[in-house]
Design a protein around this motif. Structure first.
Motif, PDB file in Angstrom:
ATOM      1  N   MET A 152       0.856  -1.031   0.057  1.00  0.00           N
ATOM      2  CA  MET A 152      -0.082  -0.012  -0.159  1.00  0.00           C
ATOM      3  C   MET A 152       0.824   1.307   0.052  1.00  0.00           C
ATOM      4  O   MET A 152       0.570   2.166  -0.815  1.00  0.00           O
ATOM      5  CB  MET A 152      -0.958   0.162   1.311  1.00  0.00           C
ATOM      6  CG  MET A 152      -2.009  -0.706   1.311  1.00  0.00           C
ATOM      7  SD  MET A 152      -3.089  -0.440   2.773  1.00  0.00           S
ATOM      8  CE  MET A 152      -4.041  -2.069   2.716  1.00  0.00           C
ATOM      9  N   TYR A 164       2.469   1.816  -3.466  1.00  0.00           N
ATOM     10  CA  TYR A 164       1.450   2.026  -4.455  1.00  0.00           C
ATOM     11  C   TYR A 164       0.885   3.564  -4.139  1.00  0.00           C
ATOM     12  O   TYR A 164       1.049   4.318  -5.045  1.00  0.00           O
ATOM     13  CB  TYR A 164       0.288   1.240  -4.218  1.00  0.00           C
ATOM     14  CG  TYR A 164      -0.796   1.243  -5.475  1.00  0.00           C
ATOM     15  CD1 TYR A 164      -0.559   0.469  -6.509  1.00  0.00           C
ATOM     16  CD2 TYR A 164      -1.824   2.423  -5.417  1.00  0.00           C
ATOM     17  CE1 TYR A 164      -1.376   0.586  -7.687  1.00  0.00           C
ATOM     18  CE2 TYR A 164      -2.685   2.122  -6.569  1.00  0.00           C
ATOM     19  CZ  TYR A 164      -2.328   1.496  -7.730  1.00  0.00           C
ATOM     20  OH  TYR A 164      -3.282   1.373  -8.602  1.00  0.00           O
ATOM     21  N   THR A 165       1.154   3.984  -3.114  1.00  0.00           N
ATOM     22  CA  THR A 165       0.760   5.303  -2.648  1.00  0.00           C
ATOM     23  C   THR A 165       1.714   6.446  -3.134  1.00  0.00           C
ATOM     24  O   THR A 165       1.594   7.314  -3.594  1.00  0.00           O
ATOM     25  CB  THR A 165       0.285   5.585  -1.106  1.00  0.00           C
ATOM     26  OG1 THR A 165      -0.592   4.673  -0.486  1.00  0.00           O
ATOM     27  CG2 THR A 165       0.303   7.109  -0.763  1.00  0.00           C
ATOM     28  N   GLU A 225      -4.194   6.280  -2.725  1.00  0.00           N
ATOM     29  CA  GLU A 225      -4.414   5.409  -1.428  1.00  0.00           C
ATOM     30  C   GLU A 225      -5.157   4.167  -1.564  1.00  0.00           C
ATOM     31  O   GLU A 225      -6.321   4.191  -2.037  1.00  0.00           O
ATOM     32  CB  GLU A 225      -4.806   6.254  -0.137  1.00  0.00           C
ATOM     33  CG  GLU A 225      -3.830   7.239   0.214  1.00  0.00           C
ATOM     34  CD  GLU A 225      -3.931   7.739   1.653  1.00  0.00           C
ATOM     35  OE1 GLU A 225      -4.636   6.944   2.289  1.00  0.00           O
ATOM     36  OE2 GLU A 225      -3.596   8.743   1.821  1.00  0.00           O
ATOM     37  N   LEU A 226      -4.536   2.892  -1.132  1.00  0.00           N
ATOM     38  CA  LEU A 226      -5.470   1.908  -1.311  1.00  0.00           C
ATOM     39  C   LEU A 226      -6.029   1.406   0.107  1.00  0.00           C
ATOM     40  O   LEU A 226      -5.535   1.976   1.047  1.00  0.00           O
ATOM     41  CB  LEU A 226      -4.737   0.671  -1.905  1.00  0.00           C
ATOM     42  CG  LEU A 226      -4.391   0.539  -3.394  1.00  0.00           C
ATOM     43  CD1 LEU A 226      -3.204  -0.030  -3.710  1.00  0.00           C
ATOM     44  CD2 LEU A 226      -5.292   0.846  -4.255  1.00  0.00           C
ATOM     45  N   GLY A 227      -7.068   0.630  -0.024  1.00  0.00           N
ATOM     46  CA  GLY A 227      -7.553   0.181   1.226  1.00  0.00           C
ATOM     47  C   GLY A 227      -8.481   0.978   2.073  1.00  0.00           C
ATOM     48  O   GLY A 227      -8.814   0.699   3.447  1.00  0.00           O
ATOM     49  N   LEU A 238      -6.516  -1.098 -11.284  1.00  0.00           N
ATOM     50  CA  LEU A 238      -6.271  -2.226 -10.429  1.00  0.00           C
ATOM     51  C   LEU A 238      -7.542  -3.131 -10.445  1.00  0.00           C
ATOM     52  O   LEU A 238      -8.509  -2.515 -10.478  1.00  0.00           O
ATOM     53  CB  LEU A 238      -6.035  -1.677  -9.086  1.00  0.00           C
ATOM     54  CG  LEU A 238      -5.440  -2.580  -7.989  1.00  0.00           C
ATOM     55  CD1 LEU A 238      -3.976  -3.109  -8.468  1.00  0.00           C
ATOM     56  CD2 LEU A 238      -5.390  -1.795  -6.428  1.00  0.00           C
ATOM     57  N   THR A 270     -10.487  -5.480  -9.181  1.00  0.00           N
ATOM     58  CA  THR A 270     -11.321  -5.239  -7.860  1.00  0.00           C
ATOM     59  C   THR A 270     -11.053  -6.360  -7.010  1.00  0.00           C
ATOM     60  O   THR A 270     -11.261  -6.091  -5.527  1.00  0.00           O
ATOM     61  CB  THR A 270     -12.901  -5.342  -8.289  1.00  0.00           C
ATOM     62  OG1 THR A 270     -12.975  -6.580  -9.038  1.00  0.00           O
ATOM     63  CG2 THR A 270     -13.274  -4.378  -9.288  1.00  0.00           C
ATOM     64  N   GLU A 298      -8.115  -5.145  -4.937  1.00  0.00           N
ATOM     65  CA  GLU A 298      -8.535  -4.029  -3.925  1.00  0.00           C
ATOM     66  C   GLU A 298      -9.255  -4.354  -2.904  1.00  0.00           C
ATOM     67  O   GLU A 298      -9.180  -3.947  -1.707  1.00  0.00           O
ATOM     68  CB  GLU A 298      -9.512  -3.165  -4.926  1.00  0.00           C
ATOM     69  CG  GLU A 298      -8.932  -2.052  -5.862  1.00  0.00           C
ATOM     70  CD  GLU A 298      -9.851  -1.213  -6.653  1.00  0.00           C
ATOM     71  OE1 GLU A 298     -10.853  -0.777  -5.860  1.00  0.00           O
ATOM     72  OE2 GLU A 298      -9.552  -0.928  -7.817  1.00  0.00           O
ATOM     73  N   PHE A 348      -6.533  -5.680  -0.634  1.00  0.00           N
ATOM     74  CA  PHE A 348      -6.067  -4.526   0.206  1.00  0.00           C
ATOM     75  C   PHE A 348      -6.806  -3.860   1.305  1.00  0.00           C
ATOM     76  O   PHE A 348      -6.164  -3.472   2.313  1.00  0.00           O
ATOM     77  CB  PHE A 348      -5.821  -3.466  -0.771  1.00  0.00           C
ATOM     78  CG  PHE A 348      -4.402  -3.609  -1.514  1.00  0.00           C
ATOM     79  CD1 PHE A 348      -3.203  -3.489  -0.782  1.00  0.00           C
ATOM     80  CD2 PHE A 348      -4.334  -3.855  -2.881  1.00  0.00           C
ATOM     81  CE1 PHE A 348      -1.929  -3.650  -1.672  1.00  0.00           C
ATOM     82  CE2 PHE A 348      -3.082  -3.895  -3.631  1.00  0.00           C
ATOM     83  CZ  PHE A 348      -2.011  -3.858  -3.025  1.00  0.00           C
ATOM     84  N   GLN A 349      -8.142  -4.007   1.132  1.00  0.00           N
ATOM     85  CA  GLN A 349      -9.034  -3.414   2.146  1.00  0.00           C
ATOM     86  C   GLN A 349      -9.027  -4.250   3.206  1.00  0.00           C
ATOM     87  O   GLN A 349      -9.097  -3.930   4.631  1.00  0.00           O
ATOM     88  CB  GLN A 349     -10.564  -3.341   1.634  1.00  0.00           C
ATOM     89  CG  GLN A 349     -10.707  -2.007   0.829  1.00  0.00           C
ATOM     90  CD  GLN A 349     -12.078  -2.107   0.285  1.00  0.00           C
ATOM     91  OE1 GLN A 349     -13.044  -2.734   0.586  1.00  0.00           O
ATOM     92  NE2 GLN A 349     -12.400  -1.128  -0.293  1.00  0.00           N
TER      93      GLN A 349
END
Length: 111
Positions: free
Chosen positions: A12, A15-16, A22-24, A62, A64, A67, A70-71
């Motif tokens: 994360m 990636y940021t 920002e992910l998650g 990205l 799904t 994603e 990542f959440q």
């Protein structure tokens, strides 16, 4: 090869930094989340860095399912080598059809 769950936070952060996205993030979490966003907005970046991030983000899409992982904060990965005594191992993050296959296998195993 072995399928393992790994922590998603280092990915994360990369990636940021690389894409400026920002992910998650599941959504707004009250007032405390807003303060963190303001602190990050105050971080100074040069125009060149901002331009590079925007160019990269325009071409990046990205999946799904990744994603969702990542959440949750965990990623499924495949260790492709045997670590031995050195304390490190090589592998890759699962994506696409391979990720769907192993997710189905894990769901069957839980039942």
């Amino acid at each position: 090869n072995t399928i393992v769950q790994i922590d998603a936070h280092p990915f994360m952060q990369w990636y940021t930094k690389h894409y400026g996205i920002e992910l998650g993030k599941k959504g707004k979490k009250g007032h405390a989340g807003g303060e963190k966003q303001e602190e990050q907005a105050e971080e100074k970046k040069s125009f060149k860095v901002i331009g590079n991030q925007q160019k990269r983000a325009a071409n990046q899409k990205l999946d799904t399912t990744i994603e969702e992982q990542f959440q949750t904060g965990r990623l499924l990965a495949c260790i492709a080598s045997r670590p031995g005594q050195s304390g490190r191992c090589d592998g890759y993050i699962l994506e696409g059809e391979e990720l769907a296959f192993y997710k189905r296998k894990l769901e069957k195993k839980k039942k």
